[in-house]
Design a protein around this motif. Structure first.
Motif, mmCIF file in Angstrom:
data_model
loop_
_atom_site.group_PDB
_atom_site.id
_atom_site.type_symbol
_atom_site.label_atom_id
_atom_site.label_comp_id
_atom_site.label_asym_id
_atom_site.label_seq_id
_atom_site.Cartn_x
_atom_site.Cartn_y
_atom_site.Cartn_z
ATOM 1 N N MET B 61 12.083 -23.849 27.056
ATOM 2 C CA MET B 61 12.330 -22.421 26.843
ATOM 3 C C MET B 61 11.377 -21.573 27.683
ATOM 4 O O MET B 61 11.800 -20.615 28.334
ATOM 5 N N LEU B 62 10.098 -21.951 27.684
ATOM 6 C CA LEU B 62 9.104 -21.159 28.417
ATOM 7 C C LEU B 62 9.326 -21.258 29.931
ATOM 8 O O LEU B 62 9.176 -20.271 30.651
ATOM 9 N N GLU B 63 9.691 -22.449 30.401
ATOM 10 C CA GLU B 63 9.940 -22.627 31.838
ATOM 11 C C GLU B 63 11.010 -21.663 32.347
ATOM 12 O O GLU B 63 10.987 -21.259 33.510
ATOM 13 N N SER B 64 11.983 -21.326 31.459
ATOM 14 C CA SER B 64 13.087 -20.464 31.898
ATOM 15 C C SER B 64 12.676 -18.996 31.982
ATOM 16 O O SER B 64 13.380 -18.185 32.584
ATOM 17 N N VAL B 65 11.537 -18.647 31.372
ATOM 18 C CA VAL B 65 11.098 -17.246 31.414
ATOM 19 C C VAL B 65 10.344 -17.007 32.728
ATOM 20 O O VAL B 65 9.321 -17.662 32.986
ATOM 21 N N GLN B 66 10.843 -16.088 33.557
ATOM 22 C CA GLN B 66 10.272 -15.832 34.891
ATOM 23 C C GLN B 66 8.756 -15.643 34.844
ATOM 24 O O GLN B 66 8.021 -16.386 35.471
ATOM 25 N N GLY B 67 8.313 -14.658 34.074
ATOM 26 C CA GLY B 67 6.897 -14.288 34.045
ATOM 27 C C GLY B 67 5.982 -15.461 33.741
ATOM 28 O O GLY B 67 4.966 -15.676 34.417
ATOM 29 N N ILE B 68 6.360 -16.237 32.732
ATOM 30 C CA ILE B 68 5.540 -17.379 32.339
ATOM 31 C C ILE B 68 5.598 -18.464 33.407
ATOM 32 O O ILE B 68 4.584 -19.077 33.743
ATOM 33 N N ASN B 69 6.784 -18.690 33.957
ATOM 34 C CA ASN B 69 6.968 -19.730 34.956
ATOM 35 C C ASN B 69 6.097 -19.471 36.187
ATOM 36 O O ASN B 69 5.539 -20.403 36.780
ATOM 37 N N HIS B 70 5.964 -18.192 36.577
ATOM 38 C CA HIS B 70 5.150 -17.862 37.738
ATOM 39 C C HIS B 70 3.694 -18.253 37.514
ATOM 40 O O HIS B 70 3.036 -18.756 38.411
ATOM 41 N N ARG B 71 3.198 -18.014 36.303
ATOM 42 C CA ARG B 71 1.792 -18.241 36.035
ATOM 43 C C ARG B 71 1.460 -19.709 35.762
ATOM 44 O O ARG B 71 0.616 -20.305 36.413
#
Lengths: 300, 300, 300, 300
Positions: B61-71
């Protein structure tokens, strides 16, 4: 014995047919193929028919899609006409093979068979009407008969009977819905029109909004903006939300009752009364013993 | 005695397993840890498993969120692969510890265990497929077994049985929905397409709109603008609103019937009274013992 | 006699209180006024309380409206603090008048009374928290006690008991909803993200959409645009539409069962068994006659 | 005999009327025409009335549509006034023909008849009020009396009685809805206002959103954008979705009970068996006559 099976089958076809003296040999054979699905030929015919109905529905759907229509529209057009003409020939054959023509023509399937070929012919004059030929999907209902899914038909019939029996309640319910939406629609028109003339432009438009809201669909293409309007809208929503399962409840109550009646297979031998209590020993009408029939029903 | 408990437990795991002569010692011990949750080791294993399944779902789920994935995308990627490889090892161990391998592989959990590791490996080729690994959430259903929530499973089973028994009615209902939306979709296409070609661009698109409306979802991304279109739309809404609890009603009727059947197996030998309480020992009508029949019903 | 009435009343207040030796005179009188509503003073107090609760709720609502806040915000602010301080004094008085302080503090109303004054004090530090004081609307539930609407409370209790009894089924249902929306959300993310990255920007966002769709709310702020996405969306809609009345059905089944149990007031004198059939003559557990109690229940 | 029929009829009209000594001949004849529908003249009057009510409703609807109003607004205006004046004359005649004037004026139809003419007269001062005259659609309810659809009225009455009996439960339910939406609305206001001040501009506005969401209407004109807001919104949706058929279930339970009570009044004097068929003459258990009690139940 065979006769009984045929009678049951005819029941599902929607009209009765009996080979009488006047029927010619070819008529009878044609009838066997077109209307029956016991013989090998009949089965082949029926499955082919189902295939063509499905194909035809698909063609109409695809024709309506711009991208596909541009590319293979011509071939779909040819196919569509070919299927329609086949259906027309089939309709004529059906007319020929049946003895009592009027009975077939006025039966449910007779009407469906006819109106599923008309739109394509009409499309020569009114271009758009052609898409209405999708009504031929109703011919697919024959699948229940062909695949011998009699029990499915029973389920449908049980639902239809329940619907018919509760039609009065449904009528009262719809009457209530229409009057409610009409009055609330007019009220909202008076309240919202001044500030929100685009959305609540007229009473019929407000009625449309009231129906959209009461049924909890809520498109959002029309929405109140004034405070009073929002309060009334909230009221309609809560009303709609509260009565949402009333109509289905009425029908299902009727459905349950029908099932119950179905369970009480006892019938008094003396006064022919039915619908006895499930554990009844004596007829509630004439007081005679029901025992013997009770025993019978237990054996079966 | 212990055997009975194990049998019941196996019932919930979804396949049967019995230690026979051929099983080696380490296989049996491994099986105890992986499949059972009675022993201390087994409990630790199961809780660790549940933790990793939840963690893994969260990672995806977190991997799919852009902001989190970038960091922190890199660390999530590492974690995800690590969990997947652990699951793969676990799957292999499961295969080893089970005697009848095919029984496990074809069981419900066997299939789930397999398809919950495949998407991550596939993601080497098809990037997006990786997110489908979220199906491993279904492994969490083991929670019912691990926490010994047998009664929850009973509830689920009762619902599933009712669903199965009423599948015919549901089929007829869905058939009705599809035919209705198809015909009304085509009708709306003919009516609206001229004035509103963006929204009602094709028959499939109109069908989509009809389903959105009939189910009272009402996104509002597609909405009629002509008067006739709005009248038909109102009709669909009222129809959808009226039949909304029909399918659930059918299933719940079946559910109630099942419950009732489950309760009433006893019948008094003396007065033939039925519908005794589930834990009845004496007939409520004549006071005779029901024991013998009670015993019979327990054996079967 | 009077004692019984008081006991019943205490039942609705949520905690028991009995004047014992240790209670001082003024404590007892204060208690009579604050907790009871039989005496004239008590009635006045209760009605004043209800008025201030309603007023306070209204103030908070009005404060949040920009236009009103600009004009009379200062006076609302003063009023709000005045009401909060009054409530604080009332809370302290309640603490004083009660003998068993912990019993009151941990009771439902004790907790509500406390958390309905905290947010206003917190608003000195966190400005927005002040609006959470609206939770004091729950204090209005006392209206049932004050207006002696005991039967309303019974209805609520009957519903709450049914909810509690069917909490397992509801848990399974919610579990099913969450797993379904999670898997379908991930699926839609994979399908739609490429073409519609604004709407289906992440799996949690897709899950939100799946919940909006499954519950037939259908805001339309997120909607699929691809063909496959629309087909899956249609599936979710039909699923959500079909199971819409399942949870309520489960609760209402429990509710009906509770009512039924309530009707069978018979209890065996010998084995204390309850829940007899409505027409039972003999105890289903020990076989003794129930007649005598049967007669009694008929008289009453 | 004729008297009984009249009494039944009066029951449906909503007030009782009996020709006494004081009534003049013309009054009686006028009454026969206006209130009765047995005589030829009465029938003509009633059908004309229904026609004018429908016409009048249609006129008001058409007047609100801009396009139509521009073209034939003048004629609609004339027609509208003409119908209203006719209704006024009719109302005066009704007042004259009835003996007990106050009884008519305070009856359901008496009130409807009056408030359906007031808005048009008020429209001289308040222009918009004129559209509220659409409330005269309620006069159409007379159709049930005129077309002798007594059974429809029975259905409606049965529903109304069930509604009345379950009004306490409905009150508790609405109270629950209002408190829930108030608290959740305030919570959402605190959460969303900072980032989404247009949509969640005040607590009343947030409450409106909470109602729109809880009732599963979901316009989408107000939608959360923060993550916490979306999580809470999902909770409200699932809550609303889960309790959707609770109110209808409560009413329908009452409805079923009423129906059942209506059927079961007989009880066998010999074996005390109850739940006989509604038209039972003999006990289904012991075969004794039920007549005497049957007669009694008819008298009461």
């Amino acid at each position: 014995m065979k006769n009984i099976f045929r009678k049951i089958k005819y029941f599902f076809v929607g009209y009765t047919y009996e080979q009488k003296e006047g029927t010619k040999k070819w008529q009878f054979e044609l009838h066997e193929i077109i209307f029956e699905s016991d013989t090998f030929k009949g089965k082949i015919f029926d499955i082919t028919l189902l295939f063509f109905i499905s194909l035809s529905t698909l063609i109409i759907m695809l024709e309506s899609v711009q991208g596909i229509n541009h590319r293979i529209g011509f071939w779909l057009y040819i196919l569509d006409w070919w299927v329609t003409i086949s259906f027309t020939i089939e309709y004529v054959l059906r007319l020929c093979s049946v003895k009592k023509t009027t009975k077939y023509v006025t039966s449910f399937y007779g009407i469906i068979d006819l109106i599923s070929i008309i739109p394509t012919y009409l499309s020569v004059i009114f271009l758009q009407s052609h898409y209405l030929a999708i009504i031929r999907i109703l011919r697919l209902l024959r699948i229940f008969k062909i695949l011998k899914l009699g029990s499915y038909i029973n389920e449908s019939n049980a639902l239809l009977i329940s619907l018919k029996k509760s039609k009065r309640k449904i009528f009262v319910f719809l009457y209530f819905i229409i009057i409610t939406t009409l009055i609330l629609g007019a009220l909202m028109y008076v309240i919202e029109n001044k500030y929100n003339s685009e959305n609540f432009s007229s009473i019929p438009q407000s009625m449309y909004w009231a129906i959209v809201t009461l049924t909890t669909v809520g498109y959002g293409d029309v929405a109140p903006i004034t405070i009073v309007g929002k309060i009334i809208a909230s009221g309609i929503m809560i009303l709609g939300y509260s009565i949402i399962s009333v109509p289905a409840g009425l029908v299902s109550a009727e459905y349950t009752r029908n099932k119950k009646i179905h369970l009480n297979t006892q019938k008094c031998r003396f006064c022919m009364a039915e619908n006895h209590e499930p554990n009844a020993k004596y007829c509630f009408k004439c007081g005679h013993l029901l025992n013997e029939e009770f025993e019978e029903s237990k054996k079966s």
